[in-house]
Design a protein around this motif. Structure first.
Motif, PDB file in Angstrom:
ATOM      1  N   SER A  12       1.172  -1.335   0.211  1.00 43.13           N
ATOM      2  CA  SER A  12       0.178  -0.105   0.226  1.00 43.13           C
ATOM      3  C   SER A  12       0.580   1.059  -0.251  1.00 43.13           C
ATOM      4  O   SER A  12       2.342   1.215   0.104  1.00 43.13           O
ATOM      5  CB  SER A  12      -1.312  -0.193   1.818  1.00 43.13           C
ATOM      6  N   TYR A  16      -2.950   6.820  -0.032  1.00 40.12           N
ATOM      7  CA  TYR A  16      -3.388   6.216   0.515  1.00 40.12           C
ATOM      8  C   TYR A  16      -4.700   6.882   2.126  1.00 40.12           C
ATOM      9  O   TYR A  16      -6.403   6.214   2.295  1.00 40.12           O
ATOM     10  CB  TYR A  16      -4.358   5.210   0.286  1.00 40.12           C
ATOM     11  N   GLY A  48      -5.267   0.657   0.526  1.00 42.95           N
ATOM     12  CA  GLY A  48      -5.604   0.840  -0.997  1.00 42.95           C
ATOM     13  C   GLY A  48      -6.434   0.626  -2.077  1.00 42.95           C
ATOM     14  O   GLY A  48      -6.982   0.083  -1.387  1.00 42.95           O
TER      15      GLY A  48
END
Length: 111
Positions: A12, A16, A48
């Motif tokens: 990730s 985000y 994400g």
């Protein structure tokens, strides 16, 4: 010892995050928590937009309904006793990468 191959399950990105770290610090202190030099804050789970960027086993295995297949053929719906979890992180900006090392822990059975 380790009896299974390493398998990356998620990748990730801090972009985000819903709240940035400055906002998290403000939220923390406005509620009366004293912050001191050297205190560490953690972001928590960062998920994400795609399945390979989900931030928790609950999301990755879709509440246990979509198990992850491990390299040795076993499946994981959740993290099990004896599993070793490894987290790595780095920052990248303008082509410069700064690593934050690795956190590794093996899940022990409850008493």
């Amino acid at each position: 010892g380790i009896n299974a191959e390493y398998m990356g399950v998620s990748k990730s990105n801090l972009k985000y995050m819903y709240w940035n770290m400055n906002q998290q610090l403000a939220h923390h202190t406005v509620n009366g928590c004293n912050m001191n030099r050297g205190d560490m804050l953690a972001s928590g789970t960062i998920s994400g937009p795609t399945p390979d960027s989900y931030g928790s086993m609950l999301e990755l295995a879709w509440k246990g309904t979509k198990p992850l297949r491990m390299p040795d053929g076993t499946e994981r719906r959740f993290i099990l006793d004896g599993d070793t979890v490894v987290m790595r992180g780095f920052g990248l900006r303008n082509g410069v990468r700064i690593g934050f090392g690795e956190v590794r822990s093996t899940v022990l059975p409850s008493k």
